[in-house]
Design a protein around this motif. Structure first.
Motif, PDB file in Angstrom:
ATOM      1  N   GLU A 159       0.821  -1.207   0.000  1.00  0.00           N
ATOM      2  CA  GLU A 159       0.000   0.000   0.000  1.00  0.00           C
ATOM      3  C   GLU A 159       0.860   1.263   0.000  1.00  0.00           C
ATOM      4  N   SER A 160       1.995   1.218   0.727  1.00  0.00           N
ATOM      5  CA  SER A 160       2.898   2.367   0.737  1.00  0.00           C
ATOM      6  C   SER A 160       3.485   2.638  -0.638  1.00  0.00           C
ATOM      7  N   GLN A 161       3.819   1.574  -1.353  1.00  0.00           N
ATOM      8  CA  GLN A 161       4.340   1.760  -2.703  1.00  0.00           C
ATOM      9  C   GLN A 161       3.260   2.258  -3.658  1.00  0.00           C
ATOM     10  N   ARG A 162       2.019   1.811  -3.456  1.00  0.00           N
ATOM     11  CA  ARG A 162       0.933   2.240  -4.340  1.00  0.00           C
ATOM     12  C   ARG A 162       0.611   3.719  -4.166  1.00  0.00           C
ATOM     13  N   GLN A 163       0.692   4.190  -2.910  1.00  0.00           N
ATOM     14  CA  GLN A 163       0.304   5.570  -2.643  1.00  0.00           C
ATOM     15  C   GLN A 163       1.449   6.561  -2.820  1.00  0.00           C
ATOM     16  N   THR A 164       2.656   6.172  -2.406  1.00  0.00           N
ATOM     17  CA  THR A 164       3.789   7.122  -2.433  1.00  0.00           C
ATOM     18  C   THR A 164       4.925   6.680  -3.322  1.00  0.00           C
ATOM     19  N   SER A 165       4.814   5.514  -3.948  1.00  0.00           N
ATOM     20  CA  SER A 165       5.872   4.951  -4.807  1.00  0.00           C
ATOM     21  C   SER A 165       7.125   4.594  -4.030  1.00  0.00           C
ATOM     22  N   ILE A 166       7.037   4.600  -2.711  1.00  0.00           N
ATOM     23  CA  ILE A 166       8.196   4.281  -1.860  1.00  0.00           C
ATOM     24  C   ILE A 166       7.746   3.312  -0.775  1.00  0.00           C
ATOM     25  N   LYS A 167       8.480   2.266  -0.596  1.00  0.00           N
ATOM     26  CA  LYS A 167       8.242   1.338   0.502  1.00  0.00           C
ATOM     27  C   LYS A 167       9.028   1.806   1.719  1.00  0.00           C
ATOM     28  N   SER A 168       8.339   2.015   2.816  1.00  0.00           N
ATOM     29  CA  SER A 168       9.000   2.539   4.009  1.00  0.00           C
ATOM     30  C   SER A 168       8.450   1.846   5.240  1.00  0.00           C
ATOM     31  N   CYS A 169       9.280   1.855   6.297  1.00  0.00           N
ATOM     32  CA  CYS A 169       8.880   1.275   7.580  1.00  0.00           C
ATOM     33  C   CYS A 169       7.768   2.119   8.187  1.00  0.00           C
ATOM     34  N   PRO A 170       6.701   1.519   8.704  1.00  0.00           N
ATOM     35  CA  PRO A 170       5.610   2.309   9.273  1.00  0.00           C
ATOM     36  C   PRO A 170       5.981   3.044  10.555  1.00  0.00           C
ATOM     37  N   GLN A 171       7.107   2.710  11.169  1.00  0.00           N
ATOM     38  CA  GLN A 171       7.463   3.351  12.427  1.00  0.00           C
ATOM     39  C   GLN A 171       8.538   4.423  12.263  1.00  0.00           C
TER      40      GLN A 171
END
Length: 603
Positions: A159-171
């Protein structure tokens, strides 16, 4: 459920509409209200997620628990999901009192009183559900160290990649990839808070260092007091001697002969005379000079003159003819330090590379090399006597590594820097003596000099009572003396050549300084002086960079006895003792000057 007169649930006091348990019930109730439509009889109203207010039908309030659950399940299937609709949180499992006490995160010296934090380290921070050892919700971690359930973090990253194009740690929002998900094999994670203990240990280490510094300062003051008392005693003896001379009416020489003493006028004088000027190479790059008495050869570092093998190496100079012979290629970088083991017949070379190399002096072949965690090694040294197999290497960050020639792949010991991280420029092994029964190790950094006492097979570092910055350190095993070259600083406006001896005061090693010779006001080059033992006297020879002179100092006479002009920078000086006499070799950028040491005894 039974409604009271105000149209409110009688058990409303027991349910917190803002709690995590009540949120799914409220959400499903709103969906049911939406499906049933607005009320016309003035029943209680509730919020409509699509806008406005809607009354709560009594039919919903009157549902039995089983019927209400069936109604919620049927209507949930018809619920409209949009992009803006938040993901409903899963119901968080409550822990029993036993599990709370057993699986809470303990804090050293603290009693946990907050029930909401007792199961920290056991639940996924995304869904607030406990993670498992297997299955879709098994325990995983990212490279940043945060822990999640596997399916939760995979959905989050997608979902992070879909919305922001970047995969990131949720914390911590660190950029991560799916490949960095790592499985952890632990039934539960418990982190003991030892921050208070670590702070206390850190404070204890600071106090230990402070106590050691005070002990060193006290030992230095005691040494100064002893030296002052000895000087006072010597002055008193001179006074008594002069009084006897005046009363007896005799000369000072007659009285000295009776007492068995030598006056300054009776000491032998020493002079340097130019013998040879050897051109080692046409390319500049000579820096280090070393004499091997066992193999009767002089070793000088130089730049390679062969285009086929570029880099640097060591030139062998034959004695007593002082004729350059074989060249041995050692490294691609400038040679920084050389050490020779007379008993093992090895030559060790350091050149600011990640490895130091050892060569057999007899065959001129490389037999072993040493590495230390891919660190740049600036200096090297070899030990003697019982520790003759030991090789030392100093790196760029002030650490010293100990190797064994017989097992070169292993590091025996590591002496890491604690308070000073300047490069190690010289290493010298100190022989065993009554003061140091197990010997020791002198380590010279750019800004400090340390001595490691090998007592009880544990090297204990002690900072010596000399102020830097430093250029070099040299140890003479025959005289058991140390020569330190230091640059000018705020206290001294000239460079210094410090000659002394290692002693112990209250079990603390200190340097007993016997002579301090002042040199140049400016020292832009890294040069090394030397010391020579002549009969019962010592000579210190160094290069004065501001006046471009070679200086010789007589320790017994306490004065400079000779200066010689040299237009080239002298990087290293080495005494050479042969059957034909004593010589002094001075290394410039591409030449080696050889001086004959002549001694004249007084009549």
């Amino acid at each position: 459920m039974i409604d009271n007169e105000d149209g409110e649930d009688a058990n409303a006091d027991n349910i917190d509409e803002h709690s995590e348990e009540s949120q799914p019930i409220i959400r499903r109730t709103r969906v049911v209200l939406q499906r049933l439509g607005p009320s016309q009889d003035g029943t209680p109203e509730t919020d409509n997620p699509f806008g406005g207010r809607e009354p709560v039908p009594e039919a919903v309030n009157a549902l039995e628990p089983e019927e209400q659950s069936t109604s919620q399940n049927n209507n949930t299937q018809n619920e409209i999901i949009t992009i803006d609709t938040p993901t409903p949180p899963k119901k968080r499992k409550r822990l029993s009192n036993v599990s709370k006490k057993a699986m809470g995160t303990p804090v050293v010296g603290e009693t946990r009183s907050n029930d909401d934090d007792e199961d920290d380290g056991m639940t996924c921070p995304i869904c607030l559900d406990t993670w498992e050892m297997s299955g879709d919700h098994r325990l995983v971690s990212l490279r940043c160290g945060h822990l999640f359930g596997e399916n939760c973090i995979r959905r989050w990253l997608a979902e992070s990649q879909r919305q922001t194009s970047i995969k990131s740690c949720p914390q911590c929002k660190t950029k991560v990839t799916t490949r960095e998900i790592r499985y952890l094999y632990a039934k539960r994670v418990r982190a003991i808070d030892r921050s208070e203990e670590h702070n206390m240990r850190r404070d204890l280490e600071v106090e230990r260092m402070r106590s050691k510094a005070l002990s060193m300062e006290l030992a230095t003051e005691k040494l100064d007091h002893t030296l002052t008392a000895n000087k006072l005693k010597a002055v008193q003896m001179d006074y008594d001697r002069l009084r006897l001379i005046v009363r007896a009416g005799r000369g000072a020489g007659e009285l000295d002969n009776e007492c068995g003493l030598k006056s300054i006028s009776q000491l032998a004088s020493h002079r340097l005379y130019m013998e040879k000027n050897i051109e080692i190479t046409r390319e500049p790059g000579c820096r280090v000079l070393l004499f091997s008495a066992t193999h009767k050869t002089l070793l000088a570092s130089q730049k390679s003159a062969q285009n086929l093998f570029p880099g640097y190496g060591v030139r062998f100079i034959d004695l007593p003819s002082f004729r350059p012979t074989q060249f041995v290629h050692t490294s691609a970088q400038l040679v920084r330090d050389i050490a020779c083991s007379e008993s093992q017949h090895t030559l060790t070379v350091a050149s600011r590379e990640v490895r130091i190399k050892s060569f057999d002096i007899r065959t001129r072949l490389s037999n072993v090399s040493f590495t230390a965690h891919d660190k740049q090694l600036w200096s090297c040294g070899v030990d003697r006597e019982q520790r003759e197999h030991y090789v030392y290497a100093g790196d760029l960050r002030g650490a010293v590594y100990v190797f064994d020639m017989r097992f070169p792949d292993n590091i025996l010991s590591e002496y890491q820097a604690i308070e000073n991280f300047s490069p190690v420029i010289n290493i010298a092994a100190v022989r065993t003596s009554k003061t140091f029964p197990s010997g020791g190790l002198l380590v010279c950094q750019l800004t400090m000099v340390k001595f490691y006492d090998n007592e009880n097979d544990t090297a204990t570092p002690t900072r010596l009572n000399v102020e830097g910055p430093f250029l070099s350190v040299q140890y003479d095993a025959l005289q058991d003396t140390v020569l330190i070259s230091a640059r000018s600083n705020a206290q001294y406006n000239k460079s210094r050549f410090i000659l002394g001896q290692l002693v112990k005061i209250d079990d603390t090693p200190v340097l007993k300084i016997t002579a301090t010779i002042f040199g140049s006001t400016a020292t832009p080059y890294m040069t090394r002086p030397t010391q020579m033992g002549v009969e019962d006297n010592s000579l210190v020879v160094g290069y004065l960079q501001d006046t471009k002179q070679l200086m010789m100092y007589d320790v017994r006479r306490e004065e400079r006895v000779q200066t010689m002009p040299i237009n080239e920078v002298v990087y290293d000086i080495c005494p050479v003792n042969t059957a034909a006499g004593s010589y002094l070799a001075a290394l410039t950028d591409n030449k080696c000057r050889v001086y004959k040491v002549n001694s004249t005894k007084a009549n």
